[in-house]
Design a protein around this motif. Structure first.
Motif, PDB file in Angstrom:
ATOM      1  N   ALA A  25      -4.397 -67.918 -24.950  1.00  0.00           N
ATOM      2  CA  ALA A  25      -2.956 -67.860 -24.323  1.00  0.00           C
ATOM      3  C   ALA A  25      -2.767 -69.309 -23.580  1.00  0.00           C
ATOM      4  CB  ALA A  25      -3.238 -67.057 -22.919  1.00  0.00           C
ATOM      5  N   ASP A  44       1.691 -73.645 -14.957  1.00  0.00           N
ATOM      6  CA  ASP A  44       1.887 -73.340 -13.401  1.00  0.00           C
ATOM      7  C   ASP A  44       2.682 -74.374 -13.049  1.00  0.00           C
ATOM      8  OD1 ASP A  44       2.011 -72.841 -10.915  1.00  0.00           O
ATOM      9  OD2 ASP A  44       0.279 -71.565 -10.966  1.00  0.00           O
ATOM     10  N   GLN A  98      -1.098 -71.308 -20.896  1.00  0.00           N
ATOM     11  CA  GLN A  98      -0.565 -70.931 -19.680  1.00  0.00           C
ATOM     12  C   GLN A  98      -0.243 -72.183 -18.791  1.00  0.00           C
ATOM     13  OE1 GLN A  98      -3.880 -68.939 -17.927  1.00  0.00           O
ATOM     14  NE2 GLN A  98      -3.437 -66.987 -18.858  1.00  0.00           N
ATOM     15  N   GLN A 134      -2.864 -74.877 -19.558  1.00  0.00           N
ATOM     16  CA  GLN A 134      -4.144 -74.660 -19.755  1.00  0.00           C
ATOM     17  C   GLN A 134      -4.282 -73.777 -20.835  1.00  0.00           C
ATOM     18  OE1 GLN A 134      -6.325 -72.800 -16.304  1.00  0.00           O
ATOM     19  NE2 GLN A 134      -5.253 -70.798 -16.663  1.00  0.00           N
ATOM     20  N   ARG A 187      -8.434 -77.013 -18.987  1.00  0.00           N
ATOM     21  CA  ARG A 187      -6.897 -77.257 -18.245  1.00  0.00           C
ATOM     22  C   ARG A 187      -6.702 -78.768 -18.160  1.00  0.00           C
ATOM     23  NH1 ARG A 187      -6.649 -74.585 -12.138  1.00  0.00           N
ATOM     24  NH2 ARG A 187      -6.462 -73.006 -13.250  1.00  0.00           N
ATOM     25  N   CYS A 192     -11.803 -71.474 -20.907  1.00  0.00           N
ATOM     26  CA  CYS A 192     -10.497 -72.137 -20.494  1.00  0.00           C
ATOM     27  C   CYS A 192     -10.643 -73.471 -20.286  1.00  0.00           C
ATOM     28  CB  CYS A 192      -9.921 -71.370 -19.375  1.00  0.00           C
ATOM     29  SG  CYS A 192      -8.598 -71.998 -18.554  1.00  0.00           S
ATOM     30  N   VAL A 233       2.321 -67.470 -25.158  1.00  0.00           N
ATOM     31  CA  VAL A 233       2.393 -68.534 -24.096  1.00  0.00           C
ATOM     32  C   VAL A 233       2.999 -67.878 -22.772  1.00  0.00           C
ATOM     33  CG1 VAL A 233       4.844 -68.916 -24.709  1.00  0.00           C
ATOM     34  CG2 VAL A 233       3.832 -70.699 -23.743  1.00  0.00           C
ATOM     35  N   GLU A 234       2.591 -68.282 -21.831  1.00  0.00           N
ATOM     36  CA  GLU A 234       2.993 -67.848 -20.542  1.00  0.00           C
ATOM     37  C   GLU A 234       3.349 -69.233 -19.581  1.00  0.00           C
ATOM     38  OE1 GLU A 234      -0.330 -65.938 -18.661  1.00  0.00           O
ATOM     39  OE2 GLU A 234      -0.607 -64.473 -20.432  1.00  0.00           O
ATOM     40  N   ALA A 235       4.600 -69.091 -19.287  1.00  0.00           N
ATOM     41  CA  ALA A 235       5.214 -70.381 -18.934  1.00  0.00           C
ATOM     42  C   ALA A 235       6.491 -70.170 -18.192  1.00  0.00           C
ATOM     43  CB  ALA A 235       5.712 -71.277 -20.118  1.00  0.00           C
ATOM     44  N   CYS A 263      -6.643 -70.819 -22.925  1.00  0.00           N
ATOM     45  CA  CYS A 263      -7.676 -69.719 -22.613  1.00  0.00           C
ATOM     46  C   CYS A 263      -7.761 -69.127 -23.805  1.00  0.00           C
ATOM     47  CB  CYS A 263      -7.394 -68.891 -21.414  1.00  0.00           C
ATOM     48  SG  CYS A 263      -7.162 -69.775 -19.807  1.00  0.00           S
TER      49      CYS A 263
END
Length: 452
Positions: A376, A380, A378, A387, A448, A446, A339-341, A389
């Motif tokens: 992943a 933003d 993600q 999203q 979103r 991906c 996870v990218e948060a 991916c």
């Protein structure tokens, strides 16, 4: 229905009550002010009358007056009070030495040493108030005149004039109330007409209210009703379409279940065929269960949209929690899930629905990608999107996984294509959109969710 309607308050009655209340308060103020103004003007009138009589007597050139020993009452002989506003004045005249020259009227004899001008004297036994005006004849100061009027008579005149001023207001209030009621009732006719149109609206038809020239205040209400009708029919169409698709999708696994159950019941099937039928029954049962799960998820999303209010929540914390719960499933399928948060992302919406959407995205990524895929999640907060991916297309070019991993992937690969419909529904509830986006570097697919 009629009993309920009888107990309900009407808008016209509410408006009329407030308007009449405000009007009555304002009218009462006018009546009180008019009454007091009438009394004040009556007092000024009598004082001016006293001063005028005194000036008239002082202008006489002779000092020949009636015998002061004979008091001439104002009620003697003919009725001098022939007019409502005619007052019984008393006149006393002295010479320069203070000797009484003349006395006329019913007032008791006042003392000579009274300052010039207006005064209120207590005269007689018992003492009663009298309004007086005294003045010397200038410049010789050879005659002093005092004109007197009973305060009770003066107050009667003031009360009469004040009542005459205020009475039209008391009579006019009912007339104004009647006219105001008729005006409010006539003014609310457009609202009554709109209410009748809304009551006659057929919710089974996607027809908006009839376009016509309306008052500006009703435009927002009409637009809201038309929007509600359009949304209702759009939701009804989507649910009908979904029901048709679900019926079609359920027909295949249920028919397969029935077929393989009959094969198992037969005696000619060998052990291999029996095992194959059992495996197919298991897959079809899972397929039917996933269909029903997706149906319940969509129903839950619709109920949340209509019944639950939006609330603040942290989408970044929610994403980290969901990804942590999928860690074991990703490990079993030999997937890499990250996870990218940002540290936090505050939103106002339905956290339960956002969790359902995120779980569907992760489920689809796990189910439709081969082992060894990197997935992943993600977020933003600046661009306001979430999203998921994966590099499934790149991982497919790698060597085939071990049989155990293949079995895990097969167990996941029962997706039915309804997950995206759930995600699209959740995005629409939050005013956003769901779409497939070009994959960033290192990924092949991906999806979103963009939020407003």
């Amino acid at each position: 229905m009629s009993a309920l309607a009888a107990g309900q308050r009407t808008l016209s009655g509410h408006l009329l009550a407030w308007a009449l209340g405000a009007l009555a308060a304002l009218w009462l103020g006018f009546v009180v002010v008019g009454f007091r103004t009438g009394q004040h003007e009556a007092d000024e009138l009598t004082d001016g009358h006293l001063a005028s009589v005194a000036a008239l007597l002082l202008s006489e050139a002779t000092n020949d007056f009636a015998d002061p020993r004979r008091v001439i009452p104002t009620s003697d002989g003919d009725n001098l009070r022939a007019h409502d506003y005619q007052q019984s004045l008393s006149v006393v005249v002295w010479d320069a030495g203070g000797h009484l020259i003349s006395r006329t009227g019913d007032a008791p004899l006042p003392p000579f040493a009274i300052a010039e001008g207006f005064a209120t004297l207590e005269l007689g036994t018992p003492a009663v108030p009298w309004r007086s005006f005294a003045r010397w004849r200038a410049p010789a100061h050879d005659r002093r005149v005092m004109v007197l009027l009973s305060v009770a008579e003066r107050d009667d005149l003031a009360w009469d004039i004040g009542t005459q001023v205020a009475e039209p207001g008391l009579w006019g209030l009912p007339v104004v109330a009647l006219v105001l009621g008729l005006a409010i009732r006539r003014g609310l006719r457009p609202l009554d007409a709109l209410s009748a149109e809304v009551l006659a609206l057929d919710v089974q038809r996607a027809a908006p209210l009839q376009p016509r020239l309306r008052h500006q205040e009703f435009e927002a209400v009409v637009r809201a009703i038309d929007t509600l009708v359009a949304r209702y029919h759009a939701a009804l169409a989507r649910e009908q379409q979904l029901a048709s698709e679900l019926a079609h999708e359920l027909r295949t696994p249920l028919a397969s279940l029935s077929l393989h159950a009959r094969l198992l019941r037969g005696k000619t099937a060998d052990e291999a065929e029996r095992q194959q039928s059992l495996q197919r029954i298991e897959q079809d049962a899972l397929r039917a269960g996933q269909l029903l799960g997706q149906l319940l998820t969509l129903a839950r999303a619709s109920r949340t949209e209509l019944a639950e209010a939006a609330q603040p929540f942290d989408l970044a914390a929610l994403a980290r929690r969901v990804v942590a719960e999928y860690a074991q499933a990703a490990l079993d399928a030999r997937h890499e899930l990250v996870v990218e948060a940002p540290p936090s992302w505050g939103l106002s919406g339905h956290p339960v629905l956002m969790e359902l959407a995120l779980r569907n995205l992760i489920d689809n990524a796990l189910a439709h990608t081969p082992p060894g895929t990197s997935i992943a999640v993600q977020l933003d907060a600046g661009e306001r999107w979430l999203q998921v991916c994966d590099d499934g297309a790149l991982a497919a070019q790698k060597p085939a996984p071990a049989p155990a991993a293949q079995g895990a992937a097969a167990r996941h690969a029962l997706g039915l294509g309804l997950g995206h419909r759930v995600i699209d529904k959740v995005a629409a509830v939050h005013g956003g959109r769901f779409e497939q986006r070009p994959a960033p570097a290192g990924f092949s697919t991906c999806y979103r969710i963009s939020l407003p």
